[in-house]
Enzyme design. Structure first.
Site, PDB file in Angstrom:
ATOM      1  N   GLU A 191       0.799  -1.225   0.000  1.00 24.54           N
ATOM      2  CA  GLU A 191       0.000   0.000   0.000  1.00 24.54           C
ATOM      3  C   GLU A 191       0.835   1.281   0.000  1.00 24.54           C
ATOM      4  OE1 GLU A 191      -2.545  -0.709   3.351  1.00 24.54           O
ATOM      5  OE2 GLU A 191      -3.949  -1.884   2.178  1.00 24.54           O
ATOM      6  N   GLU A 238      -6.757  -6.945  -1.750  1.00 26.95           N
ATOM      7  CA  GLU A 238      -7.200  -7.345  -0.408  1.00 26.95           C
ATOM      8  C   GLU A 238      -8.711  -7.216  -0.316  1.00 26.95           C
ATOM      9  OE1 GLU A 238      -5.243  -5.209   2.709  1.00 26.95           O
ATOM     10  OE2 GLU A 238      -3.224  -5.637   1.969  1.00 26.95           O
TER      11      GLU A 238
END
Length: 879
Positions: free
Chosen positions: A484, A550
């Site tokens: 991320e 995710e």
């Protein structure tokens, strides 16, 4: 004549011994001792002599950490049980000296003869350390970094007697991070080149020693004058290939780094054998020289290709790479298992996301996020194999190794090669610690955290080393700069523009896990989620990110699983308040990071106790993960090129996001995924009541047959449709709407929907049973079901393999949601791990199902337990 024969035999034996010496590598994995630095006043030069007494030192676990050794010696309680982890002193409060330890090991190795060399290899130590052997310090300056292999030529330091002592002092990371409840605690653990989650995360508690120790393998390696390091094998498979067809040639490219550690020039041949063919190159190394050697490209005729799980076989070739001296002696050799495949990616302009291709065929990614096998780094080849096999059994084709952890050990990738699981490998770093967001729990500001880690040069060296360690595995598909977030600009530039093109230029490198280079929405954004429990309609109708890195839901185990780490007094059912949308949860459940089921379990009837709660949770688990993968697959190549579940396993006894628990006991999540992720799958869309077939296969499907039936709660069959069908290749084929039929059957009490896809010869392709709610969205009828009339037999097929057959009466109801377990009769506990061809199965009236069980544990006369929603537990002997 006899004398001459003896002389020749002696010469031959000497040559054999020299060759054996030149090829030996063994692990130093037992007999270690350790002691805290506060109790040791002597220096490494003294400690590393065999005359130095270790009588009051304790046994140590190597590979392992300080904490694993303390657990082994019963100095601390099992941190996976109850609240025990809180009883273990945390390094942030004790100071680093508390977990700074000496490790010592004695081993036998005689001095090398002639030009032969002996090396000490350390595959991973956390975090900094000094190494001593027989009174000599081997490293010139303090070694630092958790992810950097070290190798020492110890030839001249070996004892003449052959009795040697190794001593290593290991210091913890610095800083250790404040475990204040934030993701990675206060974030400062990321100043190191080390694991970030050791300071705690929302799915794990802090690890008291921060994984300090000799956590990976220590080996002794023996070679001749020339040593082979970091061989590199590249396979090129041009064009679009079909799995079962005759193949055009593939190109094999092999190179290696050679070291001559002697004071004399060495001439020889670097060569390899593959599929019965040999490729060689003459090489001369000057005294003390190190060179890179590229062998000629080899055209492999009609190659047996390696494919991801479901798309074709996982063929592997054995490649033996040798350096042979002019005297025809093997100086060193490396054995490499090679999967011949080519992985490419391209931008899919329709989905606006990256598309992964293997051997020219597009692969719809169905993946799971992975942390590590064990938070205490107790890795083993057997455990890796079991965990990756579970992912194969879920019908997944990719594992993403999350960036807050580590680049996995080679044995992990070996298992992924074996089972056809592609690997999306993050490098170290996470938006949580590394400054993607402002965070009041972090010690330093966002701009400062964006510069983590402190030592950029160490990070870059470590990445280069780890690339070399795992780049030959066929399963390794994607490199990712971090979770991320990108790394600092200078690190990103070095990795992307120098390391990857130089060291591994055949794989896609994406700068971070939800980069716009991976996928983007119409708004030009990317992200991940949703997380937590969802209504099934969300998975089907809510469009998320086109390649979602995710997305996940719940995942507690059943009662047997919970008992392994929750004390009896804490077996308290969570109490969900629908009006406030808050859940009252026991402290141990909360400590083990329970994530709520909201009111989804209550739809099956208010649970009577924790056992009832956990059993009903399995129904939710199955439905959630089947629905998740069905929903994403229903929009294959339209909305999505892939999705990766957050997450499929836990490295400790957590209570969220797992298809099997830490103890390798699967729950219904695994089998819901097993169904929903089938390569060819017939499925029901709860948003519009349509039946469709998703087909991931690259080969055309003809002469298939679909049947649709409904069953009442009492077991009455209601035929709906039977139709021939030829599912679209790598696509979704809609068959029919059954909205009216479902409404008529399910309104009052709910119903069962049975979908089946077969070949015309009746060979089963996909078998899928849904339980449908009543008009109020509840499963009221399930609590009125008659008892199942099930006949159960268990027969051995071969060693470690059992066939369990469930036969249901024509006159009875559906035998619903049956959990099969292999039981050790001595302990009356489940045999773990056991691999089931399917589980939590429902058997329709008048039908039977056979489930295959496989296990490796030595169990005398195992039994099989079967229990279901409407079947009391039955124990069956294997006959």
């Amino acid at each position: 004549m006899r004398i001459l024969s003896n002389v020749l035999l002696l010469i031959l034996l000497t040559a054999v011994l020299q060759n054996a010496h030149a090829q030996t590598c063994y692990e130093l994995n037992s007999g270690w001792k350790f002691k805290a630095i506060g109790s040791v006043t002597d220096k490494g030069e003294a400690i590393s002599t065999t005359g130095y007494a270790l009588n009051d030192w304790q046994p140590a676990v190597v590979p392992g950490t300080v904490l694993t050794s303390q657990i082994k010696n019963k100095q601390v309680p099992d941190p996976f049980y109850g609240m025990n982890n809180k009883q273990i002193p945390d390094i942030y409060r004790t100071g680093r000296d508390y977990y700074t330890y000496w490790f010592a090991k004695e081993f036998k190795e005689v001095k090398a003869q002639g030009s032969n060399q002996v090396y000490l290899n350390l595959r991973g130590v956390n975090y900094s350390y000094n190494v001593f052997l027989n009174g000599h310090q081997l490293n010139e300056q303090l070694n630092q970094g958790m992810f950097l292999r070290r190798s020492y030529n110890i030839t001249k330091w070996l004892a003449k007697s052959g009795n040697n002592r190794l001593a290593i002092i290991v210091y913890p990371p610095d800083p250790v991070g404040n475990p204040n409840g934030g993701q990675g605690g206060d974030g400062t653990i990321a100043k190191n080149v080390s694991i970030q989650y050791t300071a705690g995360w929302d799915w794990i508690q802090p690890i008291p020693d921060r994984n300090t120790g000799i956590w990976d393998k220590v080996t002794i390696e023996k070679t001749g004058a020339v040593r082979i390091t970091d061989p590199h094998v590249v396979t090129l498979v041009p064009g679009v290939r079909m799995p079962e067809s005759a193949q055009e040639p593939a190109i094999i490219q092999v190179s290696a780094h050679l070291q001559n550690t002697t004071g004399k020039a060495v001439t020889g041949v670097l060569k390899y054998n593959l599929d019965g063919k040999s490729v060689a190159k003459n090489v001369t190394l000057k005294p003390g020289a190190e060179i890179d050697v590229q062998l000629s490209d080899y055209s492999l005729k009609n190659p047996k290709l390696w494919w991801p799980n479901g798309y074709g076989p996982q063929n592997l070739y054995h490649l033996n790479l040798q350096f042979v001296t002019a005297a025809n002696k093997i100086s060193d050799q490396k054995n490499i298992e090679v999967g011949v495949r080519q992985i490419t990616t391209e931008w899919n302009s329709h989905t606006q996301s990256r598309q992964v291709n293997v051997n020219g065929q597009k692969i719809f990614i169905k993946g799971g996020n992975w942390i590590v096998s064990d938070e205490l780094l107790r890795f083993s080849k057997a455990r890796y194999d079991a965990e990756v096999r579970f992912h194969r059994d879920m019908n997944l084709n990719l594992i993403r190794v999350w960036g807050g952890a580590l680049i996995e050990r080679p044995e992990f990738y070996e298992a992924c090669d074996k089972y056809g699981i592609l690997v999306f490998q993050d490098m170290w770093g996470s938006g949580d610690c590394n400054g993607r967001w402002q965070d009041p729990k972090k010690l330093e500001d966002q701009a400062t955290r964006r510069k983590y880690p402190d030592d950029h040069a160490l990070y870059i060296r470590s990445i280069a080393d780890q690339i070399k360690m795992i780049r030959n595995y066929a399963s390794l598909a994607i490199w990712c700069g971090g979770n991320e977030i990108t790394q600092p600009d200078d690190i990103l530039k070095a990795v992307r523009d120098t390391l990857m093109p130089t060291l591994d230029n055949t794989r896609w490198f994406v700068d971070f896990s939800n980069s716009l280079d991976m996928s983007k929405t119409e708004k030009g954004t990317n992200g991940d989620g949703p997380y937590g429990i969802q209504h099934l309609s969300v998975f089907w109708a809510h469009r998320t990110y086109p390649f979602n890195s995710e997305v996940g839901s719940v995942g507690i185990g059943d009662y047997e699983s919970l008992k392994r780490f929750i004390p009896e007094k804490n077996m308290i059912v969570p109490d969900y308040n629908k009006s406030t949308r808050k859940e009252k949860v026991d402290s141990v459940w909360d400590y083990h990071t329970y994530i709520g089921y909201e009111d989804f379990i209550d739809k099956y009837g208010k649970p009577k106790d924790v056992k009832d709660f956990a059993e009903k949770a399995q129904l939710v688990n199955y439905d959630q993960y089947r629905g998740l993968m069905e929903g994403f697959s229903s929009h294959m190549w339209d909305w999505y090129t892939g999705s990766i579940i957050w997450k499929t396993q836990n490295p400790w006894s957590a209570m969220r996001g797992q298809m099997y628990d830490y103890y390798l006991d699967p729950n219904a999540c695994l089998y819901g995924l097993h169904s929903g992720s089938e390569l060819k799958h017939i499925m029901y869309n709860p948003t519009d009541s349509t039946v469709s077939i998703v087909n991931n296969d690259v080969e055309s499907q003809v002469n298939n047959f679909a049947t649709v039936k409904l069953y009442t709660i009492e077991g009455k069959e209601i035929p709906v449709a039977a139709t021939p069908c030829d599912p679209e290749v790598t696509g979704v084929t809609k068959l029919l709407s059954i909205k009216k039929e479902v409404a008529a059957a399910a309104t009052d009490k709910g119903a069962f929907l049975a979908l089946r896809l077969t070949r015309r010869d009746s060979k089963l392709i996909s078998d899928n049973v849904y339980w449908l709610a009543d008009k109020n969205g509840e499963y009221s009828g399930l609590n009125e079901m008659p008892a199942a009339k099930l006949i159960i037999t268990a027969k051995p097929i071969s060693k470690g393999k059992i066939a369990v057959t469930l036969t249901n009466s024509k006159q009875g109801p559906v035998a619903f949601f049956n959990r099969i377990s292999l039981i050790n009769p001595k302990t009356n506990e489940r045999v773990l791990p056991t691999f089931y061809s399917d589980n939590y199965v429902s058997v329709l009236p008048g039908e039977q199902k056979t489930i295959t069980l496989e296990y490796d544990q030595p169990v005398l006369s195992p039994k099989v337990s079967v229990r279901g929603w409407n079947l009391k537990e039955r124990m069956v002997e294997v006959k």
